[in-house]
Design a protein around this motif. Sequence first.
Motif, mmCIF file in Angstrom:
data_model
loop_
_atom_site.group_PDB
_atom_site.id
_atom_site.type_symbol
_atom_site.label_atom_id
_atom_site.label_comp_id
_atom_site.label_asym_id
_atom_site.label_seq_id
_atom_site.Cartn_x
_atom_site.Cartn_y
_atom_site.Cartn_z
ATOM 1 N N GLN A 114 0.836 -1.208 0.000
ATOM 2 C CA GLN A 114 0.000 0.000 0.000
ATOM 3 C C GLN A 114 0.867 1.253 0.000
ATOM 4 N N ARG A 139 -9.386 3.085 10.265
ATOM 5 C CA ARG A 139 -10.488 2.152 10.021
ATOM 6 C C ARG A 139 -10.246 0.816 10.707
ATOM 7 N N SER A 213 -17.396 0.791 2.652
ATOM 8 C CA SER A 213 -16.429 1.445 1.768
ATOM 9 C C SER A 213 -15.036 0.888 1.975
ATOM 10 N N TRP B 104 -5.929 1.379 -3.180
ATOM 11 C CA TRP B 104 -6.149 1.831 -1.808
ATOM 12 C C TRP B 104 -7.618 1.578 -1.437
ATOM 13 N N PRO B 105 -7.853 0.668 -0.481
ATOM 14 C CA PRO B 105 -9.220 0.161 -0.264
ATOM 15 C C PRO B 105 -10.182 1.190 0.309
ATOM 16 N N HIS B 106 -9.644 2.274 0.918
ATOM 17 C CA HIS B 106 -10.547 3.240 1.551
ATOM 18 C C HIS B 106 -11.010 4.310 0.571
ATOM 19 N N TYR B 148 -15.994 0.776 -4.663
ATOM 20 C CA TYR B 148 -14.763 0.584 -3.911
ATOM 21 C C TYR B 148 -14.033 -0.652 -4.451
#
Lengths: 214, 266
Positions: A114, A139, A213, B104-106, B148
Amino acid sequence: MGFFDILQGLMGGAVTAIYITLGAGTFAMALGLLLALAQTFGHSRWMRWAINAYVEWMRNVPALAHLFLLYFGLAAVGIRFSPLVAAMLGLGLVGAAMLCEVFTAAFRSIHPGQREAALAAGLTPLQALRYVLVPQMLRLSLPSTANYTSQLIKDTSIASAIAAPEIMFFARNLVTSTFETSLIYGTALLLYAAMVWPVAWMFFRLERRLEMSR
Amino acid sequence: MTNPLLRIENLHKSYQSLEVLKGISLELQKGETLALIGPSGSGKSTCLRCINNLERPTGGAIFLEDERIGQLPDRRGGWRPMTDSELAAQRTEIGMVFQLFYLWPHLTVLDNVALAPIKAQRMDPAEARHMAKAMLDRVQMGHKAHEYPERLSGGQQQRVAIARTLAQRPKVILFDEPTSALDPELVGEVLNVIKSLAEEGRSMVLVTHEIRFARDVADRVIFMDGGVVVEEGKAKQVINHPRMERTKAFLRQVHDQPVAEMQGAP
């Protein structure tokens, strides 16, 4: 003395409890995040060792002892805090250690790819942190942060031991003047529950929303 | 021949005593697609990751249009490694697509693509989102702009990752085994996108196990083994008519059949 009279008598304490929660919680979040950042991304082995020592110390010593040290201990050497400030500082320092562990674990569970993807896209390390890593970390740590916040609200009760005018402080005073022990402490319990439930519900809703999300 | 867009000279990379790259030199011309093939552990991915300094080389030099990547002149007339902050501008010019996508998962698909242009290149947010949408359309993912990443298949995620890289407007794109993590039925959609980029004349370096794809899409192929370049040449020549024994053995192994039987294509 009826239930509503007692409730009225304890309300001032509830407001103080909310202040302590907000102050200590904000302080704990900010310091916890800083410590977790230093722990995860810092290069200094000495600093990581110091943070570990701090976290271990705070985890293994009762919060009440810290409050006494901050309030009575420091007063003895001329540094005086009001009970409210001492409670915010004391609970905040303990909370920072707990949240540091939570945040560090969350940072470590984010795949290194990431950050690499962010750097490869031309973001600076600081931007990668701000826009990619911290939002994901927050999160991931939401359930533990929710637990911590509920615990903090309940822990404000120990601030009564340094005469911070919170719920248990007023409750004890009322008991000594009215002897309505069960009703007064029962009402105090309800007041804590009434503060914890909305916060727990708010976190639950937030988790549900962010799950959508993620 | 014009100056190469990308030039790697005598690249070395070691992890303690383990030397992974033992002096790699290669060039990439503008508009060219270069495929790096070779067995696992041959150093292909490390070589690719050294180009944008996600892995710091331990020796050698990398130039993009004659600008040295990852190194700055120091006061004593030598070179010092750049910090990640100093590298940011150079990395913008070198896009990278990863094996595991790393969306980017968010963030929504659209924000994944628009983030770097907005934050790294200081593009106007509305303009960046407009451009991001165009890039998503380019990889047939425009209809998923507001989803998403976790709601997408692997192939769709990789196409979004390609759009994210295109949005950087890089001079060269590095692909690190872009289809290795995909289910077989999803490989085609990603290869099609990469093929169309090659046809557009993008400059690309591709690490892949898809040997047939490398043969059909790349202009040149480099076969690496044991941290060195074993064989290099035009794609069809290296894959259909390898000269070196190690290349022949590798190609036989990955296809489980003699090289000659792969020669159906020109």
